[in-house]
Design a protein around this motif. Structure first.
Motif, PDB file in Angstrom:
ATOM      1  N   GLY A  80     -10.848  -8.784   0.645  1.00 24.35           N
ATOM      2  CA  GLY A  80     -11.120  -7.363   0.753  1.00 24.35           C
ATOM      3  C   GLY A  80     -10.069  -6.532   1.459  1.00 24.35           C
ATOM      4  N   LYS A  81      -8.943  -7.122   1.803  1.00 23.67           N
ATOM      5  CA  LYS A  81      -7.930  -6.373   2.557  1.00 23.67           C
ATOM      6  C   LYS A  81      -6.566  -6.513   1.895  1.00 23.67           C
ATOM      7  N   THR A  82      -5.956  -5.374   1.597  1.00 22.00           N
ATOM      8  CA  THR A  82      -4.625  -5.406   1.005  1.00 22.00           C
ATOM      9  C   THR A  82      -3.598  -5.991   1.973  1.00 22.00           C
ATOM     10  N   GLU A  83      -3.875  -5.881   3.272  1.00 22.79           N
ATOM     11  CA  GLU A  83      -2.955  -6.431   4.267  1.00 22.79           C
ATOM     12  C   GLU A  83      -2.814  -7.949   4.148  1.00 22.79           C
ATOM     13  N   ARG A  84      -3.786  -8.594   3.540  1.00 25.55           N
ATOM     14  CA  ARG A  84      -3.752 -10.055   3.378  1.00 25.55           C
ATOM     15  C   ARG A  84      -3.113 -10.489   2.062  1.00 25.55           C
ATOM     16  N   MET A  85      -2.686  -9.533   1.248  1.00 28.33           N
ATOM     17  CA  MET A  85      -2.075  -9.870  -0.040  1.00 28.33           C
ATOM     18  C   MET A  85      -0.605 -10.226   0.135  1.00 28.33           C
ATOM     19  N   SER A  86      -0.153 -11.114  -0.746  1.00 25.93           N
ATOM     20  CA  SER A  86       1.280 -11.400  -0.785  1.00 25.93           C
ATOM     21  C   SER A  86       1.985 -10.161  -1.319  1.00 25.93           C
ATOM     22  N   ALA A  87       3.290 -10.118  -1.165  1.00 26.15           N
ATOM     23  CA  ALA A  87       4.060  -8.975  -1.652  1.00 26.15           C
ATOM     24  C   ALA A  87       3.889  -8.815  -3.163  1.00 26.15           C
ATOM     25  N   ALA A  88       3.887  -9.919  -3.889  1.00 25.25           N
ATOM     26  CA  ALA A  88       3.724  -9.869  -5.345  1.00 25.25           C
ATOM     27  C   ALA A  88       2.334  -9.364  -5.718  1.00 25.25           C
ATOM     28  N   ASP A  89       1.312  -9.849  -5.032  1.00 22.50           N
ATOM     29  CA  ASP A  89      -0.053  -9.399  -5.311  1.00 22.50           C
ATOM     30  C   ASP A  89      -0.224  -7.921  -4.966  1.00 22.50           C
ATOM     31  N   LEU A  90       0.403  -7.483  -3.893  1.00 18.61           N
ATOM     32  CA  LEU A  90       0.315  -6.079  -3.504  1.00 18.61           C
ATOM     33  C   LEU A  90       0.988  -5.184  -4.550  1.00 18.61           C
ATOM     34  N   ARG A  91       2.133  -5.616  -5.070  1.00 22.93           N
ATOM     35  CA  ARG A  91       2.800  -4.854  -6.136  1.00 22.93           C
ATOM     36  C   ARG A  91       1.908  -4.782  -7.372  1.00 22.93           C
ATOM     37  N   GLN A  92       1.300  -5.907  -7.722  1.00 23.80           N
ATOM     38  CA  GLN A  92       0.402  -5.948  -8.878  1.00 23.80           C
ATOM     39  C   GLN A  92      -0.812  -5.041  -8.638  1.00 23.80           C
ATOM     40  N   TYR A  93      -1.372  -5.114  -7.453  1.00 19.00           N
ATOM     41  CA  TYR A  93      -2.515  -4.283  -7.086  1.00 19.00           C
ATOM     42  C   TYR A  93      -2.179  -2.795  -7.238  1.00 19.00           C
ATOM     43  N   ARG A  94      -1.028  -2.408  -6.735  1.00 13.40           N
ATOM     44  CA  ARG A  94      -0.625  -1.001  -6.818  1.00 13.40           C
ATOM     45  C   ARG A  94      -0.391  -0.556  -8.256  1.00 13.40           C
ATOM     46  N   GLU A  95       0.208  -1.406  -9.053  1.00 17.17           N
ATOM     47  CA  GLU A  95       0.446  -1.078 -10.458  1.00 17.17           C
ATOM     48  C   GLU A  95      -0.880  -0.959 -11.217  1.00 17.17           C
ATOM     49  N   LEU A  96      -1.788  -1.892 -10.975  1.00 16.62           N
ATOM     50  CA  LEU A  96      -3.104  -1.821 -11.622  1.00 16.62           C
ATOM     51  C   LEU A  96      -3.860  -0.566 -11.196  1.00 16.62           C
ATOM     52  N   ALA A  97      -3.781  -0.225  -9.919  1.00 18.85           N
ATOM     53  CA  ALA A  97      -4.457   0.971  -9.419  1.00 18.85           C
ATOM     54  C   ALA A  97      -3.851   2.235 -10.039  1.00 18.85           C
TER      55      ALA A  97
END
Length: 82
Positions: free
Chosen positions: A38-55
């Motif tokens: 439930g926390k973006t702070e716990r995402m890897s850099a790649a997952d965070l990039r993917q999360y932002r692109e999906l959002a």
């Protein structure tokens, strides 16, 4: 400007496609968040990039859906007389 039945049907089909695509992206975002507890702070850099692109894509779809809602008068507003 009033659309004919064929045009209205095409708009409804497009709206359904957008809703389905939105829900699919939302599901992918949920999976990423679940994996990160439930926390973006716990995402890897790649997952965070993917999360932002999906959002970003999800926001674009939502904007397209809102435009079609207005065109189909799904917002409950009175139709324009222009």
């Amino acid at each position: 400007m009033k659309a004919n039945n064929g045009e209205q049907l095409a708009l409804v089909r497009r709206y359904r496609q957008l809703v389905e695509a939105y829900e699919a992206l939302d599901g992918e975002i949920d999976e990423l968040l679940t994996a990160a507890r439930g926390k973006t702070e716990r995402m890897s850099a790649a997952d965070l990039r993917q999360y932002r692109e999906l959002a970003r894509k999800r926001t674009e779809l939502l904007n397209d859906m809102r435009q079609l809602e207005q065109a189909l008068n799904l917002t409950g507003d009175e139709p324009s007389t222009n």
